[in-house]
Design a protein around this motif. Sequence first.
Motif, PDB file in Angstrom:
ATOM      1  N   ALA A  53       0.810  -1.223   0.000  1.00 24.65           N
ATOM      2  CA  ALA A  53       0.000   0.000   0.000  1.00 24.65           C
ATOM      3  C   ALA A  53       0.841   1.269   0.000  1.00 24.65           C
ATOM      4  N   GLY A  54       2.150   1.128   0.196  1.00 17.77           N
ATOM      5  CA  GLY A  54       3.015   2.297   0.245  1.00 17.77           C
ATOM      6  C   GLY A  54       2.727   3.182   1.445  1.00 17.77           C
ATOM      7  N   ILE A  55       2.456   2.535   2.594  1.00 16.80           N
ATOM      8  CA  ILE A  55       2.154   3.306   3.799  1.00 16.80           C
ATOM      9  C   ILE A  55       3.245   3.119   4.844  1.00 16.80           C
ATOM     10  N   ASP A  56       3.310   4.059   5.770  1.00 11.49           N
ATOM     11  CA  ASP A  56       4.280   4.063   6.848  1.00 11.49           C
ATOM     12  C   ASP A  56       4.155   2.799   7.698  1.00 11.49           C
ATOM     13  N   LYS A  57       5.285   2.327   8.222  1.00 11.38           N
ATOM     14  CA  LYS A  57       5.333   1.107   9.024  1.00 11.38           C
ATOM     15  C   LYS A  57       4.401   1.186  10.240  1.00 11.38           C
ATOM     16  N   ALA A  58       4.395   2.301  10.929  1.00 12.93           N
ATOM     17  CA  ALA A  58       3.540   2.447  12.117  1.00 12.93           C
ATOM     18  C   ALA A  58       2.064   2.399  11.741  1.00 12.93           C
ATOM     19  N   VAL A  59       1.710   2.993  10.628  1.00 17.56           N
ATOM     20  CA  VAL A  59       0.321   2.978  10.150  1.00 17.56           C
ATOM     21  C   VAL A  59      -0.082   1.554   9.779  1.00 17.56           C
ATOM     22  N   ALA A  60       0.807   0.846   9.105  1.00 18.71           N
ATOM     23  CA  ALA A  60       0.526  -0.540   8.715  1.00 18.71           C
ATOM     24  C   ALA A  60       0.376  -1.430   9.946  1.00 18.71           C
ATOM     25  N   ARG A  61       1.250  -1.246  10.928  1.00 23.91           N
ATOM     26  CA  ARG A  61       1.147  -2.064  12.143  1.00 23.91           C
ATOM     27  C   ARG A  61      -0.147  -1.783  12.887  1.00 23.91           C
ATOM     28  N   GLU A  62      -0.555  -0.531  12.956  1.00 22.36           N
ATOM     29  CA  GLU A  62      -1.817  -0.224  13.627  1.00 22.36           C
ATOM     30  C   GLU A  62      -2.992  -0.857  12.890  1.00 22.36           C
ATOM     31  N   ALA A  63      -2.918  -0.904  11.567  1.00 20.04           N
ATOM     32  CA  ALA A  63      -3.984  -1.550  10.792  1.00 20.04           C
ATOM     33  C   ALA A  63      -4.056  -3.044  11.108  1.00 20.04           C
ATOM     34  N   ILE A  64      -2.916  -3.680  11.282  1.00 22.78           N
ATOM     35  CA  ILE A  64      -2.887  -5.114  11.570  1.00 22.78           C
ATOM     36  C   ILE A  64      -3.240  -5.397  13.025  1.00 22.78           C
ATOM     37  N   TYR A  65      -2.657  -4.666  13.940  1.00 27.90           N
ATOM     38  CA  TYR A  65      -2.864  -4.924  15.364  1.00 27.90           C
ATOM     39  C   TYR A  65      -4.172  -4.348  15.906  1.00 27.90           C
ATOM     40  N   GLY A  66      -4.743  -3.370  15.227  1.00 25.72           N
ATOM     41  CA  GLY A  66      -5.963  -2.736  15.710  1.00 25.72           C
ATOM     42  C   GLY A  66      -5.704  -1.723  16.802  1.00 25.72           C
ATOM     43  N   MET A  67      -4.447  -1.407  17.035  1.00 24.74           N
ATOM     44  CA  MET A  67      -4.016  -0.422  18.036  1.00 24.74           C
ATOM     45  C   MET A  67      -2.550  -0.132  17.764  1.00 24.74           C
ATOM     46  N   ALA A  68      -2.028   0.855  18.439  1.00 26.67           N
ATOM     47  CA  ALA A  68      -0.601   1.151  18.291  1.00 26.67           C
ATOM     48  C   ALA A  68       0.209  -0.074  18.695  1.00 26.67           C
ATOM     49  N   TYR A  69       1.285  -0.330  17.977  1.00 25.60           N
ATOM     50  CA  TYR A  69       2.099  -1.516  18.221  1.00 25.60           C
ATOM     51  C   TYR A  69       2.646  -1.548  19.651  1.00 25.60           C
ATOM     52  N   ASP A  70       3.120  -0.414  20.152  1.00 24.11           N
ATOM     53  CA  ASP A  70       3.642  -0.370  21.522  1.00 24.11           C
ATOM     54  C   ASP A  70       2.566  -0.739  22.540  1.00 24.11           C
ATOM     55  N   GLN A  71       1.343  -0.308  22.288  1.00 22.25           N
ATOM     56  CA  GLN A  71       0.231  -0.647  23.181  1.00 22.25           C
ATOM     57  C   GLN A  71      -0.048  -2.149  23.135  1.00 22.25           C
ATOM     58  N   TRP A  72      -0.032  -2.729  21.934  1.00 21.77           N
ATOM     59  CA  TRP A  72      -0.278  -4.166  21.797  1.00 21.77           C
ATOM     60  C   TRP A  72       0.809  -4.957  22.534  1.00 21.77           C
ATOM     61  N   LYS A  73       2.061  -4.565  22.337  1.00 22.08           N
ATOM     62  CA  LYS A  73       3.171  -5.260  23.006  1.00 22.08           C
ATOM     63  C   LYS A  73       3.013  -5.205  24.520  1.00 22.08           C
ATOM     64  N   ALA A  74       2.690  -4.033  25.045  1.00 20.86           N
ATOM     65  CA  ALA A  74       2.553  -3.878  26.487  1.00 20.86           C
ATOM     66  C   ALA A  74       1.382  -4.685  27.044  1.00 20.86           C
ATOM     67  N   THR A  75       0.351  -4.841  26.249  1.00 20.54           N
ATOM     68  CA  THR A  75      -0.868  -5.523  26.699  1.00 20.54           C
ATOM     69  C   THR A  75      -0.820  -7.031  26.475  1.00 20.54           C
ATOM     70  N   HIS A  76      -0.216  -7.472  25.373  1.00 19.94           N
ATOM     71  CA  HIS A  76      -0.359  -8.868  24.955  1.00 19.94           C
ATOM     72  C   HIS A  76       0.930  -9.668  24.804  1.00 19.94           C
ATOM     73  N   GLN A  77       2.064  -9.013  24.667  1.00 18.50           N
ATOM     74  CA  GLN A  77       3.289  -9.758  24.337  1.00 18.50           C
ATOM     75  C   GLN A  77       4.023 -10.211  25.592  1.00 18.50           C
ATOM     76  N   ALA A  78       4.271 -11.501  25.667  1.00 16.26           N
ATOM     77  CA  ALA A  78       5.040 -12.074  26.774  1.00 16.26           C
ATOM     78  C   ALA A  78       6.512 -12.185  26.363  1.00 16.26           C
ATOM     79  N   GLU A  79       7.377 -12.328  27.348  1.00 15.28           N
ATOM     80  CA  GLU A  79       8.804 -12.537  27.089  1.00 15.28           C
ATOM     81  C   GLU A  79       8.989 -13.893  26.402  1.00 15.28           C
ATOM     82  N   ALA A  80       9.753 -13.914  25.329  1.00 14.60           N
ATOM     83  CA  ALA A  80      10.001 -15.158  24.602  1.00 14.60           C
ATOM     84  C   ALA A  80      10.959 -16.046  25.386  1.00 14.60           C
ATOM     85  N   THR A  81      10.668 -17.341  25.365  1.00 12.34           N
ATOM     86  CA  THR A  81      11.550 -18.303  26.022  1.00 12.34           C
ATOM     87  C   THR A  81      12.674 -18.694  25.050  1.00 12.34           C
ATOM     88  N   PRO A  82      13.762 -19.240  25.577  1.00 12.19           N
ATOM     89  CA  PRO A  82      14.828 -19.722  24.683  1.00 12.19           C
ATOM     90  C   PRO A  82      14.306 -20.760  23.677  1.00 12.19           C
TER      91      PRO A  82
END
Length: 96
Positions: A53-82
């Motif tokens: 679509a030729g759109i900014d990375k942050a705009v594309a991530r918000e379209a996919i995540y349905g919210m700002a990426y930093d907000q999604w990470k803080a709310t849903h992302q757990a620490e990855a295990t080895p």
Amino acid sequence: MDSLDQIDDAAAAQAFRRLIRHLRHRSDAQNVDLMGLAGFCRNCLSDWIGEAAGIDKAVAREAIYGMAYDQWKATHQAEATPEQLRRMEESVAKNA
């Protein structure tokens, strides 16, 4: 010709949106696990849609995540295990 290319663009777009909404709903499916199983994740989808679509990375991530990426990470992302990281690395190596 690949049969995928014969699917009507409107139908393909509808299926894509359904996939994205499914991934939004299944926030328990961690990106690292998606990468470990399939070699792609929500970030990949946002990169692909951003490139197409030729759109900014942050705009594309918000379209996919349905919210700002930093907000999604803080709310849903757990620490990855080895083990998750190992599976991800093995899976991504198959992507070439």
